[in-house]
Design a protein around this motif. Sequence first.
Motif, mmCIF file in Angstrom:
data_model
loop_
_atom_site.group_PDB
_atom_site.id
_atom_site.type_symbol
_atom_site.label_atom_id
_atom_site.label_comp_id
_atom_site.label_asym_id
_atom_site.label_seq_id
_atom_site.Cartn_x
_atom_site.Cartn_y
_atom_site.Cartn_z
ATOM 1 N N TYR A 5 7.726 1.300 26.682
ATOM 2 C CA TYR A 5 8.494 0.564 25.676
ATOM 3 C C TYR A 5 7.968 -0.855 25.575
ATOM 4 O O TYR A 5 7.160 -1.298 26.410
ATOM 5 N N VAL A 6 8.454 -1.563 24.583
ATOM 6 C CA VAL A 6 8.028 -2.937 24.328
ATOM 7 C C VAL A 6 9.176 -3.887 24.653
ATOM 8 O O VAL A 6 10.323 -3.645 24.253
ATOM 9 N N THR A 7 8.878 -4.963 25.370
ATOM 10 C CA THR A 7 9.895 -5.965 25.670
ATOM 11 C C THR A 7 9.960 -6.994 24.539
ATOM 12 O O THR A 7 9.134 -6.986 23.614
ATOM 13 N N SER A 8 10.911 -7.909 24.642
ATOM 14 C CA SER A 8 11.038 -8.957 23.623
ATOM 15 C C SER A 8 9.832 -9.895 23.629
ATOM 16 O O SER A 8 9.578 -10.598 22.636
ATOM 17 N N ASP A 9 9.068 -9.927 24.718
ATOM 18 C CA ASP A 9 7.846 -10.728 24.797
ATOM 19 C C ASP A 9 6.628 -9.933 24.345
ATOM 20 O O ASP A 9 5.497 -10.382 24.533
ATOM 21 N N ARG A 10 6.853 -8.755 23.766
ATOM 22 C CA ARG A 10 5.809 -7.865 23.270
ATOM 23 C C ARG A 10 4.895 -7.371 24.391
ATOM 24 O O ARG A 10 3.725 -7.054 24.190
ATOM 25 N N GLU A 11 5.487 -7.266 25.594
ATOM 26 C CA GLU A 11 4.765 -6.687 26.719
ATOM 27 C C GLU A 11 5.116 -5.204 26.843
ATOM 28 O O GLU A 11 6.226 -4.779 26.500
ATOM 29 N N LEU A 12 4.190 -4.422 27.365
ATOM 30 C CA LEU A 12 4.447 -3.001 27.597
ATOM 31 C C LEU A 12 5.007 -2.800 28.999
ATOM 32 O O LEU A 12 4.455 -3.300 29.984
ATOM 33 N N ARG A 13 6.107 -2.098 29.074
ATOM 34 C CA ARG A 13 6.727 -1.753 30.361
ATOM 35 C C ARG A 13 7.083 -0.268 30.340
ATOM 36 O O ARG A 13 6.970 0.395 29.306
ATOM 37 N N ARG A 14 7.552 0.228 31.457
ATOM 38 C CA ARG A 14 8.034 1.606 31.535
ATOM 39 C C ARG A 14 9.430 1.620 32.146
ATOM 40 O O ARG A 14 9.733 0.844 33.057
ATOM 41 N N GLY A 15 10.269 2.501 31.626
ATOM 42 C CA GLY A 15 11.633 2.628 32.118
ATOM 43 C C GLY A 15 12.029 4.090 32.204
ATOM 44 O O GLY A 15 11.226 4.995 31.942
ATOM 45 N N THR A 16 13.286 4.313 32.542
ATOM 46 C CA THR A 16 13.796 5.678 32.735
ATOM 47 C C THR A 16 14.984 5.924 31.823
ATOM 48 O O THR A 16 15.916 5.112 31.764
ATOM 49 N N LEU A 17 14.931 7.034 31.107
ATOM 50 C CA LEU A 17 16.070 7.502 30.318
ATOM 51 C C LEU A 17 16.901 8.440 31.182
ATOM 52 O O LEU A 17 16.357 9.285 31.902
ATOM 53 N N VAL A 18 18.223 8.322 31.087
ATOM 54 C CA VAL A 18 19.130 9.118 31.924
ATOM 55 C C VAL A 18 20.232 9.695 31.047
ATOM 56 O O VAL A 18 20.773 9.003 30.178
ATOM 57 N N CYS A 19 20.569 10.953 31.280
ATOM 58 C CA CYS A 19 21.727 11.544 30.601
ATOM 59 C C CYS A 19 22.399 12.532 31.545
ATOM 60 O O CYS A 19 21.803 12.974 32.532
ATOM 61 N N THR A 20 23.639 12.865 31.258
ATOM 62 C CA THR A 20 24.340 13.857 32.081
ATOM 63 C C THR A 20 23.646 15.208 31.949
ATOM 64 O O THR A 20 23.094 15.558 30.905
ATOM 65 N N PHE A 21 23.683 15.973 33.024
ATOM 66 C CA PHE A 21 23.024 17.278 33.076
ATOM 67 C C PHE A 21 23.952 18.190 33.872
ATOM 68 O O PHE A 21 23.820 18.346 35.079
ATOM 69 N N ILE A 22 24.907 18.770 33.187
ATOM 70 C CA ILE A 22 26.037 19.440 33.826
ATOM 71 C C ILE A 22 25.805 20.932 33.934
ATOM 72 O O ILE A 22 25.336 21.576 33.003
ATOM 73 N N GLY B 186 15.532 0.119 31.899
ATOM 74 C CA GLY B 186 14.671 -1.040 31.689
ATOM 75 C C GLY B 186 15.339 -2.158 30.913
ATOM 76 O O GLY B 186 16.565 -2.170 30.700
ATOM 77 N N GLN B 187 14.531 -3.132 30.480
ATOM 78 C CA GLN B 187 15.025 -4.178 29.596
ATOM 79 C C GLN B 187 15.350 -3.554 28.240
ATOM 80 O O GLN B 187 14.998 -2.409 27.960
ATOM 81 N N TYR B 188 16.020 -4.342 27.393
ATOM 82 C CA TYR B 188 16.339 -3.769 26.083
ATOM 83 C C TYR B 188 15.032 -3.566 25.299
ATOM 84 O O TYR B 188 14.231 -4.505 25.174
ATOM 85 N N PRO B 189 14.790 -2.364 24.757
ATOM 86 C CA PRO B 189 13.530 -2.072 24.071
ATOM 87 C C PRO B 189 13.457 -2.725 22.688
ATOM 88 O O PRO B 189 14.476 -2.908 22.018
ATOM 89 N N CYS B 190 12.254 -3.019 22.297
ATOM 90 C CA CYS B 190 12.037 -3.735 21.036
ATOM 91 C C CYS B 190 10.977 -3.031 20.186
ATOM 92 O O CYS B 190 10.215 -2.184 20.655
#
Length: 400
Positions: free
Chosen positions: A36-53, A71-75
Amino acid sequence: MSSKPTGLNFGLQNLLDEGFEVEVRQQHLLVHSVPYVTSDRELRRGTLVCTFIESAGTLLPPDNHQVWWTGQYPCFASGARIAHIENENNRQELFRGCTIQHRFSNKPEGFSNFSDHYSKMVHYITILQDQAKAIDPNADARTGRVIEPVEGTSVFRYADTASARAEIMMTSSRLGIGRVAIIGLGGTGSYVLDQVAKTPVSEIHLFDGDKFLQHNAFRSPGAAKLEDLAKLIPKSDYFQRIYDAMHRGIVSHPYYLTELNLGELTGFDFIFVCVDNGGTRSMLSQHIQSLSVPFVDVGMNIQLVPDSRKLIGTCRTTLNTPTQKDHFAQYVPMDEVEQDVLYRQNIQVADMNALNAQLAVMKWKQLFGFYADDFNPHNMTFSVNSMSLTRDVLVSPPEP
């Protein structure tokens, strides 16, 4: 997450087959390394999470269209926030080892919900990853990394999906204390067990020297089989067998506690005292107080009014802690008084037993931080004929 097929997996295998970095933990699906892209236009990686019942070994389709993000808020590639997915911004530990920063809510136009976890997660991955690709065309969440599953050591024989669905897993984990004892498995004690067995307590020890008889079946949770009643099974053995199907670490002690074996109460983190004899209650309370272990004592006083043939009475719940115990003798009968005589005459009704147990369990849950406790009472009395609940012994400041 192992790359082996998982049967009816609602898209999980598709994620694995395409090389996404997938993990299933604590009734949640995690997709790691999403670019994803941060507000500083840097590339980072984060994790998406959802329930898995799951339910009885079968995975259920997504229960909503929302996800969490670590992660940080994506832009956008420009650095502007992707506002159309924003739902909630609140850093919190969703479950142990998983801290999220934001919650997203978005679905394709015309969708009521996602049919499987593959379409759900890929929808959000695409939104975030497309902006990262605008900066680096090689940015891709499909790392091909396989995360081997960590064998759990849960006290439950099947996952606590109720806490996961309600998003209170961290709150529920506060009840994961070491050892709890329930002394007396009559009408009230058996309902205490019914509730405690649904919490992540490590061990639950049951003390009772009585047999499980036919009249017990009418003031205990569940429905006993006639053939079990005929076997005259010790109460502690009967309930241990029933609740072992759900909770590991339930230990039966099919005998009474006396002056000779009180040492068996050493090493507990909390104790429920559910006995109907003032002398026994006095012996137990004095010994438990000497151990500096918090405990709850319960009692009932149900009477039949001769003229109306109606029942009146009360049920009482009293908390005793190492720092607040002077009130105990004021509220708890310690001698062979009339109230205990009535109790032993079986003037009991399952709903009053159950209510007495619920009050005791809720007080225990307050003590360990599951429920809020605005007034911190250490004694509560419910009167059935006036339908009133009174609380006494307000402590200030509240105990930690």
